[in-house]
Design an enzyme around this catalytic site. Sequence first.
Site, PDB file in Angstrom:
ATOM      1  CG  ASP A  71      -2.576  -0.983   0.868  1.00 12.58           C
ATOM      2  OD1 ASP A  71      -2.784  -1.214  -0.173  1.00 12.58           O
ATOM      3  OD2 ASP A  71      -3.025  -1.427   2.236  1.00 12.58           O
ATOM      4  NE  ARG A  96      -1.508   1.919   4.036  1.00  8.07           N
ATOM      5  CZ  ARG A  96      -1.543   2.527   3.789  1.00  8.07           C
ATOM      6  NH1 ARG A  96      -2.622   3.862   3.450  1.00  8.07           N
ATOM      7  NH2 ARG A  96      -0.948   3.803   2.997  1.00  8.07           N
ATOM      8  NE  ARG A 153      -8.498   2.739   7.678  1.00  5.69           N
ATOM      9  CZ  ARG A 153      -7.899   2.333   6.540  1.00  5.69           C
ATOM     10  NH1 ARG A 153      -6.776   3.031   6.429  1.00  5.69           N
ATOM     11  NH2 ARG A 153      -7.633   1.165   5.807  1.00  5.69           N
ATOM     12  CG  HIS A 182      -7.969   7.371   4.415  1.00  5.34           C
ATOM     13  ND1 HIS A 182      -7.131   6.530   3.935  1.00  5.34           N
ATOM     14  CD2 HIS A 182      -7.936   7.152   5.391  1.00  5.34           C
ATOM     15  CE1 HIS A 182      -7.089   6.067   4.508  1.00  5.34           C
ATOM     16  NE2 HIS A 182      -6.726   6.101   5.453  1.00  5.34           N
ATOM     17  CB  CYS A 276      -4.983   6.939  -1.987  1.00  2.00           C
ATOM     18  SG  CYS A 276      -6.829   7.348  -1.335  1.00  2.00           S
TER      19      CYS A 276
HETATM   20  N1  ARG Z   1      -5.705   0.120   1.201  1.00  2.00           N
HETATM   21  C1  ARG Z   1      -5.491   1.255   1.593  1.00  2.00           C
HETATM   22  C2  ARG Z   1      -5.546   1.553   3.027  1.00  2.00           C
HETATM   23  O1  ARG Z   1      -6.893   1.155   3.187  1.00  2.00           O
HETATM   24  C3  ARG Z   1      -5.653   2.327   0.839  1.00  2.00           C
HETATM   25  C4  ARG Z   1      -5.222   3.462   1.170  1.00  2.00           C
HETATM   26  C5  ARG Z   1      -5.751   4.351   0.446  1.00  2.00           C
HETATM   27  N2  ARG Z   1      -5.456   6.143   0.666  1.00  2.00           N
HETATM   28  C6  ARG Z   1      -6.317   7.178   0.737  1.00  2.00           C
HETATM   29  N3  ARG Z   1      -5.752   7.849   0.773  1.00  2.00           N
HETATM   30  N4  ARG Z   1      -7.563   6.934   0.695  1.00  2.00           N
HETATM   31  O2  ARG Z   1      -5.328   2.164   4.195  1.00  2.00           O
END
Ligand code: ARG
Length: 289
Positions: A71, A96, A153, A182, A276
Amino acid sequence: MPPFHRAWRPRRFLCCEPAFFEVRYAINPWMREGAPVDAALAREQWRALVAAYRAHGHVVETIEPVPGLPDMVFAANAALVLDGRVLGSRFLAPQRQPEAEAYRTWFKAAGFDVHETEPEPEPEPGPGTGVVCEGEGDLVPVAGLVLAGSGFRTTPEAHRQVQEFFGVPVVGLRLTDPYFYHLDTALFALDEENVAYYPGAFSPGSREVLRRLFPDAIVAGRDDAMAFGLNAVSDGRHVFVAPGATGLIDALDRRGYVPVPVELPELHKAGGGIKCCTQEIRAPKEAQP
Ligand code: ARG
């Protein structure tokens, strides 16, 4: 055609080639563990995004992708850079977390000091939980504020630390739909003053806050949001946007913006799109062109 010309400003972006991109784990509803991805195609689509930025006068720098961090292509999540100051991230998903270090190293080599959120909230009455801060994924500077998402998040405690570090008022917005985990999947800055967003991604109170702050916003529907239309990047005039967001593209056109469609379907499989993939490096005010 609107009787005016929207002004744009050249930007400095940091991007990461999806050299080791795959869908190995599922941390949002778009991801299906082990979903087949065409790595060569993902790279090709990403290169077209970078080429589109450069063709429109923007500077794109790149960070070396790290094997085992699929990612890492989603550079937006790694930091928030405002006025030449870098706030590094603290990721929720253990998969991550190592990305934070890789990006920190890049910023330091590029001459930036990197500040980090404190791991724990200041001792205060109430439940103390770990701090999560996913950079521009949840933090959108616009109108002299930082709009800050929470719910999936980034934590409200991180919002407090963002305000303290940058000295810019932070407006917290609660996300409620897991597809829009997000803030940058549901809202983007059109220019210095205005935004486009999908109200259905927010709690009723946050929707009302957005309505009050941005009475002139472009309000998008669910189809455009599900097509990753709100995960867009605007330089004030050109809007790099997913071509499937047809309603949004029409609205942009009517308001005098210039949509620049860029397709990233391979990356959508991980729940990411144009924004992203894009970390904006905002220079100190006096250094801005
Ligand atoms: N797979 C990543 C996650 O879930 C995707 C992140 C996408 N980034 C964003 N800025 N929305 O963390």
